[in-house]
Design a protein around this motif. Sequence first.
Motif, PDB file in Angstrom:
ATOM      1  N   GLN A   1       0.760  -1.336   0.028  1.00  0.00           N
ATOM      2  CA  GLN A   1      -0.139  -0.034   0.037  1.00  0.00           C
ATOM      3  C   GLN A   1       0.861   1.265  -0.047  1.00  0.00           C
ATOM      4  OE1 GLN A   1      -3.550   0.089  -0.373  1.00  0.00           O
ATOM      5  NE2 GLN A   1      -2.881   2.651  -0.713  1.00  0.00           N
ATOM      6  N   ALA A   2       1.931   1.175   0.832  1.00  0.00           N
ATOM      7  CA  ALA A   2       2.951   2.458   0.638  1.00  0.00           C
ATOM      8  C   ALA A   2       3.488   2.754  -0.740  1.00  0.00           C
ATOM      9  CB  ALA A   2       3.968   2.148   1.725  1.00  0.00           C
ATOM     10  N   CYS A   3       3.568   1.397  -1.302  1.00  0.00           N
ATOM     11  CA  CYS A   3       4.405   1.656  -2.756  1.00  0.00           C
ATOM     12  C   CYS A   3       3.309   2.152  -3.723  1.00  0.00           C
ATOM     13  CB  CYS A   3       4.492   0.059  -3.447  1.00  0.00           C
ATOM     14  SG  CYS A   3       5.893  -0.424  -2.433  1.00  0.00           S
ATOM     15  N   LEU A   4       1.856   1.675  -3.499  1.00  0.00           N
ATOM     16  CA  LEU A   4       0.938   2.205  -4.232  1.00  0.00           C
ATOM     17  C   LEU A   4       0.650   3.956  -4.035  1.00  0.00           C
ATOM     18  CD1 LEU A   4      -1.680   1.954  -6.397  1.00  0.00           C
ATOM     19  CD2 LEU A   4      -2.883   1.257  -4.419  1.00  0.00           C
ATOM     20  N   ASP A   5       0.785   4.180  -2.803  1.00  0.00           N
ATOM     21  CA  ASP A   5       0.540   5.545  -2.423  1.00  0.00           C
ATOM     22  C   ASP A   5       1.793   6.444  -3.124  1.00  0.00           C
ATOM     23  OD1 ASP A   5      -1.580   4.886  -1.080  1.00  0.00           O
ATOM     24  OD2 ASP A   5      -0.427   4.945   1.043  1.00  0.00           O
ATOM     25  N   CYS A   6       2.972   5.759  -3.050  1.00  0.00           N
ATOM     26  CA  CYS A   6       4.047   6.654  -3.691  1.00  0.00           C
ATOM     27  C   CYS A   6       3.700   6.638  -5.230  1.00  0.00           C
ATOM     28  CB  CYS A   6       5.239   5.774  -3.143  1.00  0.00           C
ATOM     29  SG  CYS A   6       6.881   6.432  -3.721  1.00  0.00           S
ATOM     30  N   ALA A   7       3.746   5.478  -5.762  1.00  0.00           N
ATOM     31  CA  ALA A   7       3.649   5.611  -7.206  1.00  0.00           C
ATOM     32  C   ALA A   7       2.563   6.186  -7.782  1.00  0.00           C
ATOM     33  CB  ALA A   7       3.341   4.116  -7.676  1.00  0.00           C
ATOM     34  N   ALA A   8       1.187   6.359  -7.072  1.00  0.00           N
ATOM     35  CA  ALA A   8       0.164   7.202  -7.498  1.00  0.00           C
ATOM     36  C   ALA A   8       0.346   8.522  -7.328  1.00  0.00           C
ATOM     37  CB  ALA A   8      -1.019   6.617  -6.808  1.00  0.00           C
ATOM     38  N   ASP A   9       0.769   8.989  -6.201  1.00  0.00           N
ATOM     39  CA  ASP A   9       1.375  10.461  -5.949  1.00  0.00           C
ATOM     40  C   ASP A   9       1.998  11.149  -7.062  1.00  0.00           C
ATOM     41  OD1 ASP A   9      -0.170  10.588  -3.809  1.00  0.00           O
ATOM     42  OD2 ASP A   9       1.536  10.423  -2.286  1.00  0.00           O
ATOM     43  N   TYR A  10       3.189  10.141  -7.395  1.00  0.00           N
ATOM     44  CA  TYR A  10       4.255  10.436  -8.300  1.00  0.00           C
ATOM     45  C   TYR A  10       3.629  10.586  -9.845  1.00  0.00           C
ATOM     46  CZ  TYR A  10       8.936  10.668 -10.451  1.00  0.00           C
ATOM     47  OH  TYR A  10      10.326  11.097 -11.256  1.00  0.00           O
TER      48      TYR A  10
END
Length: 394
Positions: free
Chosen positions: A254-263
Amino acid sequence: MFDLNDTHRQLQETAREFSDKILMPDADRYDAAEEFPQEKIEKLADLGFMGILIPEEHGGLGLDNRALTCALEEIHRGCASTGVTVSVHNSLLSNPLIHFGSEEQRRAYLPKLAAGEWLGAYAITEPNHGSDAAGIQATCRREGDKYILNGTKAWITNGTYANVVITFATLDASLGSKGICAFVLESTFPGFKVGKKERKLGIRASDTVQLIYEDLEVPVENLIGEEGQGFKIAMHTLDGGRIGIATQGVGIAQACLDCAADYTATAVRGGKPLIKSQAMQFEIANMATEIEAARLLTLQAAWRKDQGLSHTLEASKAKLFSSEVANRAARSTVQILGHDGVRRGYPAERLVRDAKITEIYEGSSEVQRLVISRNTLNDRAERSAGTPATSEAQ
Ligand code: CAA
């Protein structure tokens, strides 16, 4: 089928806020310094998170495994090193004491563990025996009102800081799983030593050491259960621990998804907003779908444990899938971020390192596949007993 109630959601909300405000801002700094997050653990203890499963009569929150899963996902999302510290304490130390400990053991240890005054560790792995848990070589022998333990335990999370450790040793290695005993021991017992600290690829702020037992003296009242029951206690405990690591996979993913989506939402590449790229959109869609599936499998396993249903198979499926999802999500995130993905100080670089261990500890992916295939095939073998299979083409 599992459900979540208001208590689960409130705990999740508290953990989410803690993760966003207290854990995430410092996660890279703790990782770079390889510093144990003592201050964070103390704050989590103030919120009751070190005693989620411990009954209220012993000072804990008295909640269930779904509550633990909801809280841990958020903690792992913020900092997987802090997460594993809390996960081991709750699921591998407190949980077996609650279920298999004597009344005296529960009264002696649970209040201190619930308050976070004492930290716990779980020591089964040895330098030459990880996946083959029944093959452990550490020995125990009874002498009067004590057991004397000798041996070395390896890769022990929280080992330096643990005041109390659940450990396993054999009366006679030739008995295999049937010779193993479980003990709860204190780090002040004579003969207990902390050995070398491991320097790791990921979860660098968590503590991982060897423990050395040199004629370690353990009072007989610190045996958990009966002599020879240790392997079953170890395996039952790991069924719960594997739900904890499945949760770590979900939190990291989920931390990865948040990071990738924000980017993706803000970056511009080649003059075009990244968010307009269908390749990026599809990558995000795949990640989001897999994470939801991993979360559902994990909560389903926790729910079965809460209902007192068998959950060995479900815990292994959840751990296998979630840990692989976490690794796929972490690799995709690095790829989406490009150079920023490999740059130190950006979360993607830490997340891809943190994700790897989820496929290794508390039973590697190979061990999970073994457990899943054994349970699935045994089930069929039992159902088809008496009906010989035929291989001839009809
Ligand atoms: N619950 C209760 N009992 C169980 C059980 C379970 N989940 N699984 C097996 N048993 C019982 C069996 O019923 C059997 O009982 P009987 O002798 O009465 O029939 C007995 O235990 C032996 O079972 P097996 O023959 O299946 O045992 P095995 O030697 O073939 O086990 C294995 C194989 C599943 C691979 C096991 O060795 C295993 O899980 N290995 C991985 C160890 C592991 O996960 N280590 C993690 C260390 S902790 C850690 O990593 C913490 C950290 O750092 C964060």
